[in-house]
Design an enzyme around this catalytic site. Sequence first.
Site, mmCIF file in Angstrom:
data_model
loop_
_atom_site.group_PDB
_atom_site.id
_atom_site.type_symbol
_atom_site.label_atom_id
_atom_site.label_comp_id
_atom_site.label_asym_id
_atom_site.label_seq_id
_atom_site.Cartn_x
_atom_site.Cartn_y
_atom_site.Cartn_z
ATOM 1 N N HIS A 156 34.462 -28.101 50.150
ATOM 2 C CA HIS A 156 34.309 -26.817 50.859
ATOM 3 C C HIS A 156 33.056 -26.071 50.383
ATOM 4 C CE1 HIS A 156 38.569 -27.411 51.910
ATOM 5 N NE2 HIS A 156 38.718 -27.699 50.626
ATOM 6 N N SER A 277 3.982 -23.385 53.781
ATOM 7 C CA SER A 277 4.083 -22.434 54.878
ATOM 8 C C SER A 277 2.687 -21.879 55.168
ATOM 9 C CB SER A 277 5.026 -21.302 54.474
ATOM 10 O OG SER A 277 4.734 -20.138 55.211
ATOM 11 N N LYS A 283 5.814 -21.216 49.250
ATOM 12 C CA LYS A 283 6.851 -22.117 49.768
ATOM 13 C C LYS A 283 6.499 -23.601 49.724
ATOM 14 C CE LYS A 283 9.804 -21.025 52.665
ATOM 15 N NZ LYS A 283 10.341 -20.770 54.006
#
Length: 621
Positions: A156, A277, A283
């Site tokens: 989960h 990016s 990034k």
Amino acid sequence: MALWGGRFSSGPDQAFKQFNDSLPFDYQLAEHDIVGSIAWAGALQQVNVLSEQEHLTIVDGLQQILQEVEADPLSIASAGDEDIHSYVESKLIETIGDLGKKLHTGRSRNDQVATDFRLWSRKTAEQLLKAIAALKSALVTLAERELGTVLPGYTHLQRAQPVLFSHWCMAYFEMLERDEKRLQGALERINVCPLGSGALAGTAYAIDRQKLATDLGFSHATKNSLDAVSDRDFVVELLSCASISMMHLSRLAEDMIFYNSGEAGFLELADSVTSGSSLMPQKKNPDALELIRGKTGRVFGAFSAMMMTLKALPLAYNKDMQEDKEGLFDAMPTWLACIHMAQACIEGVKVNAEKTKQAAQGGHANATELADYLVAKGIPFREGHHIVGELVQLAISQGQNLEQLSLSDFKSVCDVIDDDVYPVLELQACLDARKALGGTSQKQVQFAINQAKQAQRIIVRDATLDDVDAIAGLIQYWAREGENLPRAKSDMVHSINEFAVTEVDGKVCGCASLYIYDTGLAEIRSLGVCPNSEAKGQGRALVNHLLEKGKKLALGRIIVLTRVPGFFAKLGFADSHKSQLPEKVMKDCELCLRKDNCDEVAMDFVIDSAYQQEIPCKVVA
Ligand code: ARG
């Protein structure tokens, strides 16, 4: 040039032509269409439709076209012909003149396209099998390198129990192994030859279709012409193999994207598979993995599109079936590219073992251990579960992990807990406890890695004439050692069909043969492995391969005479006696120097239980 102008008084409308033509995509079948045509020309010569000279001229012409096509495949796409079959035929007529018009005798584009597409599928499936094997081996290498690194295991998306990072690697190895087996199974069904089925009813020429199938490397000819021209199960199967495998790759991608995120920080992907990016300089995006995840959708799309197209299609060929190609032509290279890319990601990844360990320690991932501890102290599991729940709450309220609670904290909830709880809660203890087969203890994971490495290095396959020298070397060696009977090289050539070999890292390292007596009894003989080969399990692989072959041949009983009965017993052989094997005694024992003081044990493997009774073999002479 269209192949069917005679019946028509005017040509096709331009828009219809564009709509109908498949050359812009089926040009990719060019090589296979030509190879199929060369085989068909051979078949036509055998039924005297072509003279020897005509056959040679046609084959020459086709070979010339093959060279041109190989040099510049894309140029065909815009040639303006209706499809690749029309293109090759008109090219042939252009190259060798009117004789080229004889090639299509007894053949239809319907059996032709089914053949071409199977040839393309076979070649593509073989490439994919290689790529899967390489990705599997990259995962094993990573698992081995990182053995000892602890990872929080999730359910989960909540930290559940600690696992070894290598256990995670080997989970994907298992998925890929199934993908590989599935594709191997599909390949068997792809590898049948529809050529000679005509348009739908079969061909009116006395073509030897089995020979034609063998000439094209197919295992056999299709059995029903109606089915042969309209069967596209192999396309569906390939797309289903691709879809299932892409589903696995997408899960691998998703796991790695998450592990690579700033929040988790478990992994760092290599620069070579990431991009930056245009705006945010900090990034480093996991593009390769995101594209694997994204491309999964289009492979699933191709699979469902094919199912839709084939649904309720009447027999036999319908033009709907031309829609089979673009999906597969797109999905297979996509799958291949994703496997390659996944391999690059796995090979370049850095694991931050400190971070993964920290995360595995947090999240109360040792709660199950505590419950098991209480069970060992005599508390029923359900009650223990509840107690641990309360302790977790207490730890959370103090901003601590379970193992950081003081003994008085533990005792405040449950007084059977003692000092001995602390070692149980250690990360290593949680891992070590999972020591049953398939669990995450280091021993089990190491075992899985070893098994994978062994299986990877050893390939077992039927022998070919190229193996004769290697086989002769092995047999001579073991004959000199007195373990096996000597065999002449000419005998090995003659009986190459009986042999299987193992390859280790691409080199033939073992051999064995399955000799069938004229009564139908079979014997495994000449089993031998390079004395200095470290790859274990070759003998087992050879015997299992020959037992499988025996099953395929519907043999009833397979015997051995051996000095290592324990080895064969593990593989399912039972003790027998020479008196039960008159064939063997007559063939070898009567002539053998050790005839009266033989120390070999006779054993047999019964494939068909009918043979367990008195009947010595299936074929009654
Ligand atoms: N381009 C066709 C296809 O891909 C070839 C078979 C055409 N057969 C026919 N009867 N029109 O299916």
